[in-house]
Design a protein around this motif. Structure first.
Motif, PDB file in Angstrom:
ATOM      1  N   LEU A 136       0.829  -1.198   0.000  1.00  0.00           N
ATOM      2  CA  LEU A 136       0.000   0.000   0.000  1.00  0.00           C
ATOM      3  C   LEU A 136       0.869   1.255   0.000  1.00  0.00           C
ATOM      4  N   ALA A 137       1.953   1.229   0.762  1.00  0.00           N
ATOM      5  CA  ALA A 137       2.846   2.386   0.808  1.00  0.00           C
ATOM      6  C   ALA A 137       3.513   2.620  -0.551  1.00  0.00           C
ATOM      7  N   ILE A 138       3.941   1.536  -1.208  1.00  0.00           N
ATOM      8  CA  ILE A 138       4.569   1.668  -2.531  1.00  0.00           C
ATOM      9  C   ILE A 138       3.546   2.182  -3.547  1.00  0.00           C
ATOM     10  N   ARG A 139       2.315   1.651  -3.455  1.00  0.00           N
ATOM     11  CA  ARG A 139       1.254   2.096  -4.357  1.00  0.00           C
ATOM     12  C   ARG A 139       1.004   3.596  -4.206  1.00  0.00           C
ATOM     13  N   ASN A 140       0.965   4.063  -2.968  1.00  0.00           N
ATOM     14  CA  ASN A 140       0.682   5.479  -2.724  1.00  0.00           C
ATOM     15  C   ASN A 140       1.824   6.375  -3.187  1.00  0.00           C
ATOM     16  N   ARG A 141       3.064   5.888  -3.058  1.00  0.00           N
ATOM     17  CA  ARG A 141       4.195   6.673  -3.584  1.00  0.00           C
ATOM     18  C   ARG A 141       4.101   6.769  -5.114  1.00  0.00           C
TER      19      ARG A 141
END
Length: 689
Positions: A136-141
């Protein structure tokens, strides 16, 4: 109080403070009316004497001598009751405002605490493991990178409009008319508005009230993108279709109009107009597609908006492929535009009518047939003959020769060895169905370059190839009119081993381009039996099979079925009533698909019955190869069901194309039985007639 007697300031404190004030000048000097108001306020507030003295002493310390004398010489006016009421009203309203602000701060704190708790609870329910949180963090970046790229792109579009388009419209270059301006900038202002709208929608995802749709989850990214693409991507189709006109006009104006060239040179900035106008052609493939691929790769497949995001990815992939192929053809199409404008003809001659046409060579000839000082343009499918007119390189049209495999080229210099034959060594002839045309070059060297090139073009019409050959013609060449092509049979046999069918990403992962190109050459040369298939890498073979289907002149599902199947699928996708298997609506849906597939020729039907069961076999190993029917339909459907001409609009229909093929794969047995029944019914009706 009704009145206040005049009173002096405290005399024992004035002088000692006056000197200190004149040295420091830290506070502004107040006018006498300010002291008056202050005294009245002291009485209105019923201050004690000590408070009153302290306040007046502090005030007195900032007064100058002149202000002090002015204050002592004036009588303090009577403070009437309405003035007191006004002061009380101001005091009350101020108190209410301060209490309201304090309440607002408390409410904001309560809301933030509640939303934070609700978000943490939703996060714990849905992000069950640490790896999900990382994805989720990678997706948001990736999402933030996408927004940053959109902002930078918006600046480029704004610069094009501000620095070039608006000044040219305003008459900055008198020699460039409205038609030329439209040719150069196309619909770039509409692109600017659409991207501004897209950026606003993407940034609005941070502000949604629903915790599942707002930061950091944003499960409706796909829905937002699909909605924006419906109006945005067709505008890219318009821009891409006219890119060759834009290139041709820009080059012509820069070369022939010094005023326009000077206008471009004087503009400041790191990017030229040509580079800026290329940005729309590069943005989708270089920025948007990688960003959405990255977002999709790290999205959670159990999110509600996962399917919409996958559909958005399909659409943008097809659109970027269309733009890329158009960009590859753009230089040739620009040449065709220039050539069309040079040719003077009584009837319109549109050389761009054939999207595959290429200008290979052009130049003067001493004579063509009876036309002296002729000028010839050689294309990959036609030869245009004319003669030069004036000094602006215009060509007066004389004749057009359609090239095909039946044309015979003869070298006149190969005839007898007498002097006459020696003079004719600059000549070669083209024999068509209707006439024999002699081409006399200006020099022997010209003939040595023109003659082989024309032979090379004609050789492509005669060459037996596997890729791009009609199915029936290929079957006839293989001597198996009732079977499937030998090359397809060999590729299916190689891929059908259990080891290969369990390969992860089969038909999805790319093969080695060098291997694919070499295999294609071998198959086109008729050496399919000589290939050592056991040594062929599995992904390369899978890509080669997709390539063969993609290059069929008519796809496996005939062209007339495309619009009917896609429109029918779109109608069901947009229907409020869900299609459930076993219901009358579902049976009608499957029956309509089967009815359309009945239009396949016998050769297509045989190939269909060989391919679809094979794809179902591959999907049976989806636990290991990750290729269930949904994924398989995404990668294979564009090769089986496609329009006669790809456009951005057909790219927007990619989800419907995939859904049709997925339905055919999932319900193949039912589909085949319905097709058999329909064919039998049609035969009975024909026999009765």
């Amino acid at each position: 109080p009704p009145s206040l007697p005049p009173r002096p300031l405290l005399p024992n404190t004035h002088k000692q403070h006056q000197q200190q004030h004149q040295q420091q000048h830290q506070q502004p000097q107040l006018a006498s009316y300010c002291k008056t108001v202050l005294l009245l306020t002291c009485d209105a507030l019923t201050l004690e004497q000590q408070q009153r003295d302290d306040l007046l002493t502090a005030l007195d310390s900032v007064l100058s001598d002149d202000q002090h004398r002015e204050f002592q010489s004036k009588r303090i006016q009577v403070l009437l009751p309405p003035n007191v009421a006004a002061l009380e009203a101001i005091q009350n309203e101020t108190s209410l405002f301060l209490r309201y602000q304090a309440d607002v701060r408390k409410i904001v704190v309560i809301q933030s605490l509640f939303r934070g708790r609700r978000t943490r609870e939703w996060y714990r329910r849905h992000v069950q493991v640490r790896s999900d949180a990382k994805r989720l963090a990678i997706r948001n970046r990736a999402f933030m990178t996408f927004i940053a790229a959109e902002r930078e792109y918006q600046k480029i579009l704004n610069a094009v409009s501000r620095k070039y388009l608006k000044p040219l419209r305003g008459g900055a270059v008198k020699t460039v008319g409205v038609e030329r301006i439209v040719d150069i900038f196309q619909n770039i202002e509409i692109l600017q508005d659409e991207h501004c709208r897209l950026l606003t929608q993407l940034e609005g995802l941070f502000l949604l009230e629903n915790e599942e749709n707002t930061w950091p989850f944003m499960s409706n990214i796909g829905e937002c993108l699909l909605h924006a693409f419906q109006t945005l991507l067709p505008q890219y189709g318009v821009y891409t279709e006219n890119a060759h006109v834009q290139t041709a006009v820009l080059e012509e104006l820069i070369d022939t109009d010094p005023q326009f060239a000077g206008f471009l040179d004087q503009m400041p900035g790191d990017m030229s107009l040509v580079m800026m106008l290329q940005s729309p052609l590069n943005h989708i493939g270089n920025r948007v597609r990688p960003a959405i691929e990255h977002i999709f790769e790290h999205s959670l497949d159990r999110d509600e908006g996962y399917e919409e995001l996958e559909s958005a990815l399909q659409v943008i992939v097809k659109t970027s492929e269309y733009i890329l192929s158009s960009m590859d053809r753009a230089p040739q199409r620009a040449k065709l535009v220039k050539a069309t404008r040079r040719i003077l003809s009584d009837h319109p001659l549109n050389l761009n009518a054939n999207p595959e046409r290429e200008l290979l060579r052009e130049g003067p000839f001493a004579k063509v047939d009876t036309l002296k000082n002729a000028y010839v343009m050689l294309f990959n499918d036609v030869i245009v003959v004319g003669d030069l007119v004036g000094h602006d390189n215009h060509i007066k049209f004389h004749r057009k020769i359609e090239l095909n495999a039946k044309i015979v080229v003869t070298d006149s210099g190969e005839k007898g060895g007498d002097k006459k034959a020696a003079k004719s060594n600059k000549t070669f002839t083209l024999t068509t169905k209707d006439a024999t045309i002699a081409f006399t070059c200006k020099t022997v060297n010209d003939k040595l370059s023109w003659h082989p090139e024309i032979l090379l073009v004609l050789d492509k019409f005669e060459k037996k190839v596997v890729f791009g050959t009609p199915l029936e013609k290929l079957l006839a060449a293989d001597g198996r009119p009732n079977g499937i092509p030998r090359c397809v049979e060999l590729m299916l046999k190689h891929l059908r081993t259990e080891e290969h069918m369990k390969t992860e990403g089969l038909f999805r992962m790319a093969g080695k381009k060098v291997t694919i190109d070499n295999l294609r050459q071998e198959l086109d040369a008729g050496r399919a039996e000589e290939v050592v298939w056991s040594k062929v890498e599995v992904h390369s073979c899978a890509c080669l099979l997709k390539l063969w289907f993609r290059e069929l002149p008519e796809p496996l599902f005939p062209f007339p079925t495309f619009s009917k199947l896609v429109d029918m699928q779109a109608g069901y996708d947009n229907s409020e009533e869900a299609l459930e298997e076993g219901t009358p609506a579902w049976d009608g849906y499957v029956s309509l698909i089967a009815e359309q597939l009945c239009s396949m020729s016998p050769a297509q039907r045989t190939l269909f019955e060989a391919l679809i069961p094979f794809l179902r076999e591959v999907c049976a190993f989806s636990d290991t190869n990750k290729m269930h029917s949904k994924n398989m339909s995404v990668v294979f459907a564009p090769n089986l069901l496609r329009p006669e001409r790809d456009t951005v609009q057909t790219a927007l229909q990619s989800p419907q194309i995939s859904n049709v093929v997925r339905t055919i794969m999932d319900h193949y047995d039912r589909m085949r039985a319905l097709m058999d029944d329909a064919e039998l019914r049609n035969r009975l009706i024909a026999a009765k007639d």
